[in-house]
Design an enzyme around this catalytic site. Structure first.
Site, PDB file in Angstrom:
ATOM      1  N   ASN A  88      14.839  17.356  40.840  1.00  0.00           N
ATOM      2  CA  ASN A  88      14.754  17.564  39.391  1.00  0.00           C
ATOM      3  C   ASN A  88      15.899  18.420  38.860  1.00  0.00           C
ATOM      4  O   ASN A  88      16.270  18.309  37.681  1.00  0.00           O
ATOM      5  CB  ASN A  88      13.416  18.206  39.027  1.00  0.00           C
ATOM      6  CG  ASN A  88      12.256  17.226  39.138  1.00  0.00           C
ATOM      7  OD1 ASN A  88      12.462  16.012  39.174  1.00  0.00           O
ATOM      8  ND2 ASN A  88      11.050  17.740  39.190  1.00  0.00           N
ATOM      9  N   ASP A 102      17.440   0.930  32.503  1.00  0.00           N
ATOM     10  CA  ASP A 102      16.911   1.580  31.300  1.00  0.00           C
ATOM     11  C   ASP A 102      18.024   2.101  30.400  1.00  0.00           C
ATOM     12  O   ASP A 102      18.054   1.823  29.195  1.00  0.00           O
ATOM     13  CB  ASP A 102      15.973   2.733  31.689  1.00  0.00           C
ATOM     14  CG  ASP A 102      14.760   2.250  32.458  1.00  0.00           C
ATOM     15  OD1 ASP A 102      14.211   1.192  32.098  1.00  0.00           O
ATOM     16  OD2 ASP A 102      14.361   2.924  33.423  1.00  0.00           O
ATOM     17  N   LYS A 147      -9.439   1.988  -1.770  1.00  0.00           N
ATOM     18  CA  LYS A 147      -9.630   1.467  -0.412  1.00  0.00           C
ATOM     19  C   LYS A 147     -11.037   1.778   0.083  1.00  0.00           C
ATOM     20  O   LYS A 147     -11.524   2.902  -0.064  1.00  0.00           O
ATOM     21  CB  LYS A 147      -8.573   2.076   0.513  1.00  0.00           C
ATOM     22  CG  LYS A 147      -8.492   1.457   1.894  1.00  0.00           C
ATOM     23  CD  LYS A 147      -7.276   2.015   2.629  1.00  0.00           C
ATOM     24  CE  LYS A 147      -7.075   1.425   4.012  1.00  0.00           C
ATOM     25  NZ  LYS A 147      -5.850   1.947   4.660  1.00  0.00           N
ATOM     26  N   GLY A 198      22.866   9.422  28.464  1.00  0.00           N
ATOM     27  CA  GLY A 198      23.320   9.376  29.841  1.00  0.00           C
ATOM     28  C   GLY A 198      23.296   7.952  30.351  1.00  0.00           C
ATOM     29  O   GLY A 198      22.300   7.245  30.178  1.00  0.00           O
ATOM     30  N   LEU A 199      24.383   7.520  30.975  1.00  0.00           N
ATOM     31  CA  LEU A 199      24.481   6.163  31.511  1.00  0.00           C
ATOM     32  C   LEU A 199      24.509   6.255  33.029  1.00  0.00           C
ATOM     33  O   LEU A 199      25.453   6.773  33.619  1.00  0.00           O
ATOM     34  CB  LEU A 199      25.752   5.488  30.980  1.00  0.00           C
ATOM     35  CG  LEU A 199      25.758   3.962  30.836  1.00  0.00           C
ATOM     36  CD1 LEU A 199      24.560   3.474  30.037  1.00  0.00           C
ATOM     37  CD2 LEU A 199      27.048   3.512  30.180  1.00  0.00           C
ATOM     38  N   SER A 200      23.443   5.757  33.655  1.00  0.00           N
ATOM     39  CA  SER A 200      23.269   5.948  35.094  1.00  0.00           C
ATOM     40  C   SER A 200      23.679   4.747  35.926  1.00  0.00           C
ATOM     41  O   SER A 200      23.734   4.842  37.156  1.00  0.00           O
ATOM     42  CB  SER A 200      21.798   6.257  35.386  1.00  0.00           C
ATOM     43  OG  SER A 200      20.999   5.114  35.118  1.00  0.00           O
ATOM     44  N   GLU A 236       7.490   4.779  33.506  1.00  0.00           N
ATOM     45  CA  GLU A 236       7.886   6.093  34.019  1.00  0.00           C
ATOM     46  C   GLU A 236       7.136   7.202  33.296  1.00  0.00           C
ATOM     47  O   GLU A 236       6.648   8.145  33.931  1.00  0.00           O
ATOM     48  CB  GLU A 236       9.389   6.280  33.856  1.00  0.00           C
ATOM     49  CG  GLU A 236      10.225   5.331  34.699  1.00  0.00           C
ATOM     50  CD  GLU A 236      11.707   5.428  34.381  1.00  0.00           C
ATOM     51  OE1 GLU A 236      12.504   4.883  35.182  1.00  0.00           O
ATOM     52  OE2 GLU A 236      12.080   6.033  33.354  1.00  0.00           O
ATOM     53  N   CYS A 239      -5.133  -2.926   2.752  1.00  0.00           N
ATOM     54  CA  CYS A 239      -4.900  -2.884   4.206  1.00  0.00           C
ATOM     55  C   CYS A 239      -6.175  -3.131   5.021  1.00  0.00           C
ATOM     56  O   CYS A 239      -6.635  -4.249   5.136  1.00  0.00           O
ATOM     57  CB  CYS A 239      -4.228  -1.557   4.590  1.00  0.00           C
ATOM     58  SG  CYS A 239      -3.346  -1.671   6.188  1.00  0.00           S
ATOM     59  N   GLU A 274       0.830  -1.214   0.000  1.00  0.00           N
ATOM     60  CA  GLU A 274       0.000   0.000   0.000  1.00  0.00           C
ATOM     61  C   GLU A 274       0.862   1.260   0.000  1.00  0.00           C
ATOM     62  O   GLU A 274       1.866   1.338   0.696  1.00  0.00           O
ATOM     63  CB  GLU A 274      -0.889  -0.014   1.251  1.00  0.00           C
ATOM     64  CG  GLU A 274      -1.731   1.226   1.469  1.00  0.00           C
ATOM     65  CD  GLU A 274      -2.472   1.207   2.803  1.00  0.00           C
ATOM     66  OE1 GLU A 274      -3.451   1.975   2.939  1.00  0.00           O
ATOM     67  OE2 GLU A 274      -2.085   0.420   3.706  1.00  0.00           O
ATOM     68  N   TYR A 287      -8.692   5.198  13.852  1.00  0.00           N
ATOM     69  CA  TYR A 287      -8.324   4.887  15.229  1.00  0.00           C
ATOM     70  C   TYR A 287      -6.801   4.823  15.356  1.00  0.00           C
ATOM     71  O   TYR A 287      -6.074   4.812  14.359  1.00  0.00           O
ATOM     72  CB  TYR A 287      -8.947   3.555  15.665  1.00  0.00           C
ATOM     73  CG  TYR A 287      -8.581   2.386  14.787  1.00  0.00           C
ATOM     74  CD1 TYR A 287      -7.411   1.664  15.006  1.00  0.00           C
ATOM     75  CD2 TYR A 287      -9.398   2.007  13.724  1.00  0.00           C
ATOM     76  CE1 TYR A 287      -7.061   0.601  14.192  1.00  0.00           C
ATOM     77  CE2 TYR A 287      -9.056   0.936  12.906  1.00  0.00           C
ATOM     78  CZ  TYR A 287      -7.890   0.240  13.148  1.00  0.00           C
ATOM     79  OH  TYR A 287      -7.536  -0.807  12.338  1.00  0.00           O
TER      80      TYR A 287
END
Length: 562
Positions: free
Chosen positions: A386, A309, A112, A303-305, A415, A148, A41, A118
Site C-alpha cells: 500500500n 481501468d 406530488k 495515474g496511468l498504470s 475493486e 415522477c 420536475e 429508497y
C-alpha cells in the site's frame, strides 16, 4: 392543440440560471406557436437539491422565481415542475409541485403524491404528500398531471415500495383526457426498457395517451438521460427526444380522435441499444457536467498504470473534456512490468495526451529506510504494497494542486466492493467515473470503444489482454486473492444490486466459502467507501448515497442470526 415536451438541464441551486433557460424555452415555444409547453420536475431548482430545501432563503428565492416565470407567460401555456409552500399549520414545509400558467397567471397546480425514500431519493424528508386529486383543464382538454414517482406506481426496476394508490388511475376516473408526467428520473443502464414498458403499460391500461418530460444532465454523481417521450392511447411511441442532450419533441392533440399524433417531419431519436454505449454517454455527461456546473476549469490528471481501468478512464476523460485537458502520470516501481510503461506510452500517444514518466523506486526506498524503526524485521506485506499506492496518490495530488487540476480516481466497482483499492492511494480523487462499473463491464467498454467509437485500436490490445495485476509485489496477479472476475462480479451483482443473501447465492451454484468470503469483504470495506470520491451512478444500486450500509455492525447474512 400543439404540445411540446422539452427536457431541460437545470443546475441545482442556480435559481436565476434555471429561470433563464425556462423562459428561453418558453419564448421559443411562443415563437413556434406551441399551445402547451411541458417541462420537467423541479426544473426551477434542479434535482435533487437535498438540504438546500431546508434553507428559508433558498425557498423564498424559489417562490419568487415561480412568480416571475408565471408572469412571463403569454399565449403559450407552461407546465413546469417546482416547489411551493405548504400553508397548513402541520406537516413538512413544502410541496413538490407542477404549476400550469398562461397569460401571466397561474391556472392550476398539482402536488406530488408518491414520495420515494429508497435508493438516492429522500422526498418524504422535505415534502408533504398530495392527498387530493383533480385534473387541470386547458383549451377544453382535461390534463391528468402527475410528478415522477406518481407514474412509477409499483413498476420500478426493483420494487422497494408498494403503494396503495395509483394516481394515474384516479385521474382517469376524474375524467383525464391524457396523462402527463413531469419527471426527474435518474439514468441507470437498464432503466430505458423499464421506463418505456411502464409508460406503455399505463397507456394500454388507461386507454389514454401518456406524455413524459424528464430532466437531462448531471448533478455530482446522479445522471439524467432525458428519454422524454409521447405515447399514444394504443401504447405506440409517437415522439422521442435525443438522449443525454437538451432536446424537445412536438405532438398534436387530436380533439376528434381524442389522441395524440406526431407533427410531420418530426425527428425521432433512437435510444442507444448497446449497454457500453449507454455507459459511455452517461459517464461523459457526468464528467463534463461535474466541472461545468461547479464553475471549475475542466483540467484533470490521473495515474496511468498500463492496466485496463486507468486506460478506460483516460479515454473517457479525453472524450468528455478533450485531450488538451488531460494529463497522465505513469509511476513504475520495482514490481512494475515493462508493459506498464510501454502500454501507457502507446495509449497516451494514441489519445494525444501529455504523459509524465515519474519512477517511484527512489521514493519508495527512502520511505522504507525511514520506516525501518517501525517496520522492524517484519516480513514484506500489505503495508509495503500500500505504501507504493500511497506514494503514487501523493504524487498525483501534488501535481493536481500545483497545476490546478482535478484528480480522477480509476477504481472499478469490483475493486471498491471487496476493498481491492488503497485508501489515500489509488482511491484519491475528486470523482470516480467508473466506480459503478464491474470489472467485466470495464473490459466490455474498452472493446466497444475500439470497435465502434474509434473504429480502430485506440486502447492497445495488450492492455485489454493483460492479466489484471496491482503490481505491488513480485509476480502479483489479482487472481492470487480474488476469484475470476466473471465469478466475482456475478456474486457481487447478486449481493449488491439484487440484495440476495448468501444462502440464495449459494443455492444458485456458487461455492459456499467463496460467497461468504466475498460478502464479508464487501461489508468489511465499507469504511473505505465512506471516504471514497463521489462515484457516478450507473446502476440501480451504486455505492454512495443510494446504498446506506452501517459501518459498525455484525450482520453476516448467515443462518446463525436466526
Amino acid at each position: 392543440m400543439r404540445i411540446r415536451l422539452e427536457q431541460l438541464n437545470p443546475t441545482i441551486g442556480d435559481i436565476k440560471g434555471n429561470r433563464e433557460i425556462i423562459l428561453k424555452a418558453l419564448k421559443s415555444a411562443e415563437a413556434e406557436k406551441i399551445d402547451l409547453l411541458i417541462l420537467p420536475e423541479m426544473v426551477t431548482t434542479g434535482y435533487p437539491p437535498l438540504d438546500l430545501l431546508e434553507s428559508e432563503h433558498f425557498r423564498k428565492c424559489c417562490f419568487a422565481s415561480n412568480d416571475t416565470i408565471i408572469a412571463e407567460t403569454d399565449k403559450t401555456a407552461l407546465l413546469f415542475g417546482t416547489i411551493t409552500p405548504n400553508e397548513n399549520e402541520f406537516g413538512r414545509k413544502l410541496f413538490n409541485t407542477a404549476i400550469l400558467a398562461t397569460g401571466g397567471k397561474e391556472k392550476g397546480s398539482v402536488n406530488k403524491t408518491l414520495l420515494p425514500t429508497y435508493d438516492i431519493f429522500d422526498d418524504l424528508r422535505y415534502f408533504e404528500p398530495n392527498k387530493t386529486f383533480s385534473c387541470m383543464e386547458y383549451k377544453g382538454v382535461k390534463l391528468g398531471v402527475t410528478i415522477c414517482e406518481d407514474i412509477w406506481y409499483n413498476e420500478n426496476e426493483f420494487q422497494y415500495h408498494t403503494y396503495d394508490v395509483d394516481p394515474t388511475e384516479v385521474l382517469k376516473n376524474r375524467g383525464a383526457d391524457l396523462i402527463i408526467n413531469v419527471s426527474a428520473s435518474p439514468y441507470t443502464t437498464s432503466k430505458h426498457e423499464n421506463r418505456m414498458g411502464m409508460l406503455q403499460n399505463h397507456a394500454r391500461k388507461l386507454k389514454l395517451p401518456v406524455l413524459y418530460s424528464n430532466q437531462v444532465g448531471s448533478h455530482t454523481d446522479v445522471i439524467f438521460d432525458g428519454d422524454t417521450v409521447a405515447i399514444s392511447s394504443d401504447a405506440k411511441v409517437i415522439a422521442t427526444t435525443e438522449p443525454f442532450h437538451v432536446s424537445h419533441t412536438d405532438i398534436v392533440w387530436d380533439e376528434k380522435n381524442r389522441d395524440i399524433t406526431p407533427l410531420p417531419d418530426q425527428n425521432n431519436f433512437e435510444y442507444p441499444q448497446n449497454r457500453s454505449e449507454r455507459q459511455f454517454k452517461a459517464i461523459c455527461c457526468g464528467l463534463s457536467e461535474y466541472f461545468l456546473k461547479s464553475g471549475l476549469e475542466p483540467n484533470v490528471v490521473l495515474g496511468l498504470s498500463g492496466g485496463i481501468d486507468s486506460a478506460v478512464v483516460c479515454a473517457l476523460a479525453v472524450e468528455a473534456l478533450g485531450a488538451d485537458r488531460v494529463t497522465a502520470i505513469t509511476m513504475p516501481s520495482t514490481f512494475s512490468s515493462e508493459g506498464s510503461v510501454t502500454d501507457s506510452e502507446l495509449l497516451a500517444e494514441n489519445l494525444g495526451i501529455k504523459l509524465i514518466n515519474l519512477p517511484i523506486k527512489k521514493i519508495y526506498d527512502t520511505f522504507n529506510d525511514s520506516l525501518k524503526p517501525i517496520f522492524q524485521d517484519k516480513p514484506f506485506g500489505v503495508a509495503e504494497e500500500n505504501l507504493q499506492s500511497r506514494i503514487r496518490g501523493t504524487i498525483l495530488m501534488a501535481h493536481a494542486n500545483k497545476h490546478a487540476q482535478f484528480l480522477l480516481a480509476t477504481g472499478n466497482k469490483s475493486e471498491y466492493a471487496v476493498g481491492y483499492a488503497t485508501l489515500y492511494g489509488d482511491m484519491n480523487g475528486a470523482i470516480a467515473i467508473i466506480g459503478d462499473l464491474y470489472k467485466h463491464e470495464v473490459y466490455e467498454l474498452a472493446k466497444w470503444l475500439n470497435e465502434y467509437h474509434y473504429s480502430k485500436e485506440m486502447i492497445p490490445e495488450a492492455i485489454i489482454q493483460k492479466e489484471p495485476s496491482a503490481e505491488l509485489r513480485p509476480e502479483q496477479k489479482d487472481s492470487d486473492s480474488l476469484p475470476d472476475y466473471g465469478v466475482l462480479d456475478d456474486i457481487l451483482y447478486r449481493y449488491i444490486e439484487l440484495q440476495q443473501n448468501a444462502e440464495k447465492i449459494i443455492k444458485d451454484g456458487f461455492d459456499r466459502d467463496v460467497v461468504y468470503r466475498i460478502n464479508h469483504l464487501v461489508d468489511l470495506n465499507e469504511f473505505k467507501r465512506y471516504q471514497a470520491a463521489p462515484i457516478l451512478k450507473l446502476s440501480s444500486k451504486s455505492f454512495g448515497l443510494g446504498r446506506r450500509w452501517p459501518l459498525v455492525q455484525k450482520w453476516t447474512g448467515a443462518d446463525e442470526h436466526l
